[in-house]
Structure formats: structure tokens, C-alpha cells
Design an enzyme around this catalytic site. Sequence first.
Site, PDB file in Angstrom:
ATOM      1  CD  GLU A  45      -2.663  -1.336   2.293  1.00 31.64           C
ATOM      2  OE1 GLU A  45      -2.815  -0.502   3.264  1.00 31.64           O
ATOM      3  OE2 GLU A  45      -3.495  -2.434   2.574  1.00 31.64           O
ATOM      4  CD  GLU A  68      -4.493  -7.829   1.701  1.00 28.31           C
ATOM      5  OE1 GLU A  68      -5.231  -7.146   2.405  1.00 28.31           O
ATOM      6  OE2 GLU A  68      -3.196  -7.593   1.869  1.00 28.31           O
TER       7      GLU A  68
END
Length: 379
Positions: free
Chosen positions: A163, A269
Site C-alpha cells: 500500500e 486478500e
Amino acid sequence: MMKRVCLAAVLFVVVLSATVLAAEKGTASATMPTLRQAAGNRMLMGASLMSHELDDARRAAFIAEQFNCLTPGNEMKPDALQNVKGKFTFERADKIVAFAEAHGMTMIGHTLCWHNQAPAWLFMDENKKPLPREVALENLRNHIHTVMEHYKGRVKGWDVVNEGLDDSGPYLRDTPARKAIGDDFIIKAFQFAREADPDAELYYNDYNIEANYKRPKALRLLKELKDAGVKVDGVGIQGHWLIDNGNIKEIDEGIKAFADLGLKVMITEVDVDPLPRRQGAGADLSATQREGLDPYKAGLPDDVQQKLAERYRALFQVIMKYPQIQRVTFWGVDDGSSWLNDFPVRGRTNHPLLWDRNFQPKPAFRAVIETLQQSSVAK
Ligand code: G3I
């Protein structure tokens, strides 16, 4: 004759024990293969988990039966491995790695550099001011080297940076690492990781990078890494998707854009959130607000189950188009263990995965299995 009777008796006992064992695990299904069986050699089927989940024997057996790849949900993050500078705490992560090895499962490491769940000392001084670049770089280098050397040969690949891209800003997220090191902190993290374990696969992992608004930033980052001579093995598209959003085409285009770069693509994920989203929904909601945001406390109604299943089917139909996708990891095992029970509103009853809270397969499980099987037939 006697021999044959004995053999038959032995066979009967073996079959009976297997049936009883499966029934005890609560996972037996006469007609449905497991997830890992349905995927076969086509791709790895992973789950994230926390180490304490392995203390529950039924859950542990279920995980080993359905999945062939594990990612620690929290145990390999910087605050879990080196919360205090120089004091590495590998025990909980080691427990997951040992379980994976005992069951012939592949391990994925998550994550070496992230702005969340990272101790302040890595990139900030005691006044929360950015550390000098050289000090921050040495902290990052030492963390990455120590962790990757500890797991050398046992962890197949690492989410090196997680991220790092900004959602609304022009490019990089303004994290403590970036403030201390500068824009090349991602390049540096990959260089340290490559030095530490040249055989491990190295991934850049992020959410929504398949989406139009964020994809250009991810492509720019991958190009800059390449231009800097850094070899990235793959991209992790997190895949925290919503039940309602009709962006399948966009997801398809996003996967294609990364696959076209010659990179491996991992969906890292996965979950599909069926609960209403409300921007900025904090934990301090009134009872009425909370009621509206938590509509399926008693279970998912049939029509929503079907909708969830069809959403999973459509996503897997896209996923199966790409041989570059070599792993799909679900973020959690069953609905009860999903982080989405606490996000973006704490304490809701969510249903984003393939099994309910009693490990019973949902229609979404069947949809995924069918899609995996159809794709393997088509090959
Ligand atoms: O361990 C403490 C416990 O002692 C305490 O009582 C409890 C009270 O809230 O908190 C526990 O820590 C929680 C931790 O998970 C372990 O359960 C944290 O509050 C909670 O914030 C933390 O959430 C994790 C989240 O990352 C943090 O950002 C989730 O489990 C984890 O699934 C989630 O995973 C991230 C990926 O790493 C990156 N992509 C997004 C994904 C979902 O947020």
C-alpha cells in the site's frame, strides 16, 4: 479365503475411519472437492490466518484440507516481528510456518514495509519527526535482511512493500518511510529484499490497483522500479471487493495491464463484502444507524447468498482467464474470522467468505469450485 475376508475387514475399517474422521472435522462433502483439489496444479489456493487459529484442532484440520498456501494475517508485519528495535520476535510467525511445512503448504510473507502496524522507531525519532535518511535506510535494511534471512528457503515470496500508493494524491502515499527516506523508499526496500534472499519472489501489494483511478499509479511505480534495475516478480492485487459494485470489466482490464508487463499476478486478500458501506462510518454510531448497517446478524438471506455466489463466480471467471495468476489468497478462512466484521464499522456480523461461521460451505463456495473445475476442463 481367510486372507480375502481379512483384507475386506481391513478395507472396511479404513473406509469407516476415514469417514468418521472427515465427519468429525465437519468438512466432509460427498460431492464437492476441496478448494485446493479443485484448483489442482493450476494455481495455489491460499488463506490468511492468525497463529492462534491453529490452536483449534478442527479449524487447523479444515485449513490444511481446503488450502495449500498460507499468509500470516498479522504475524509477519513489522510491529509483530520487531516492535522494539533490535528485538526480533519470530515465535508466532514461526508457528504458522511450521504448520505450513508440516502440511506441505506454501508460505507467503506479508509484509516487510507498510505504514500500518509498523513501530514508530523505524522511520521517526522520539518527537515523531522523520529520522535522517541514512538512519531510516539502515533500519529498513536491517529489518528486511533479518526477517528474510530467518525465513530463507521457507517463504516462497514476500509482499515487500504494501500500500505504498496514495488513493487521492498524485502518486506515492506520504508515509513515515517516504518522509524519512524519500521517494525511492520502495526501490530501496526491493533492493534490500533481493540482497537478503535472491531466491524469494518479491511482490508489490496494494488494494484497488486494478481500478482505473489507481492503476496508472501502480504502472508508473512498476516502471520506475524497472528503470532503477529492480526486478519485481509479481503484483499483488488485494481483491477486497464489494458485492454491488459492477466493475468486473475494470478488474479484468486491470489484471491484463499487469499481466502484459510480464509479471506474475497474485490476488492476495480476497473477500466480497455484502454489507452496506457508508463512508466515514465510525464505531460511535447510534443504535438505529448501526441496525441499518448491520442487517444480516441472523444470517445471510437466500437472495443475498445467491448474489454473493454470482459475484464470486464472475470474479473467478475473470481470474481463470489469466495464466499469470498463480495464486488466489482469501483474507480469512470463514466468515467468523474475517477482518470485515470490524471494518469499517466495528462489531458487525459480516459474511464475505466461502464458509459460514460453522465451516459450512456457502453457495459462493460451490460457485468458486464450479468455476475452477470448468476452467480446468476447458484447458
Ligand atoms: O491483538 C490486539 C488485541 O490484543 C486487542 O485486544 C484487540 C482490540 O481491538 O486488537 C488486537 O489487534 C488487532 C489485530 O488486527 C489483531 O486482531 C488490531 O486492533 C486490528 O487493527 C488488526 O487488524 C488487522 C489490520 O490488517 C490492521 O491494519 C487485521 O487483523 C488484518 O486482517 C488486516 O490486514 C490488512 C492487510 O495486512 C493489508 N491489506 C488490508 C488488510 C485488511 O485491513
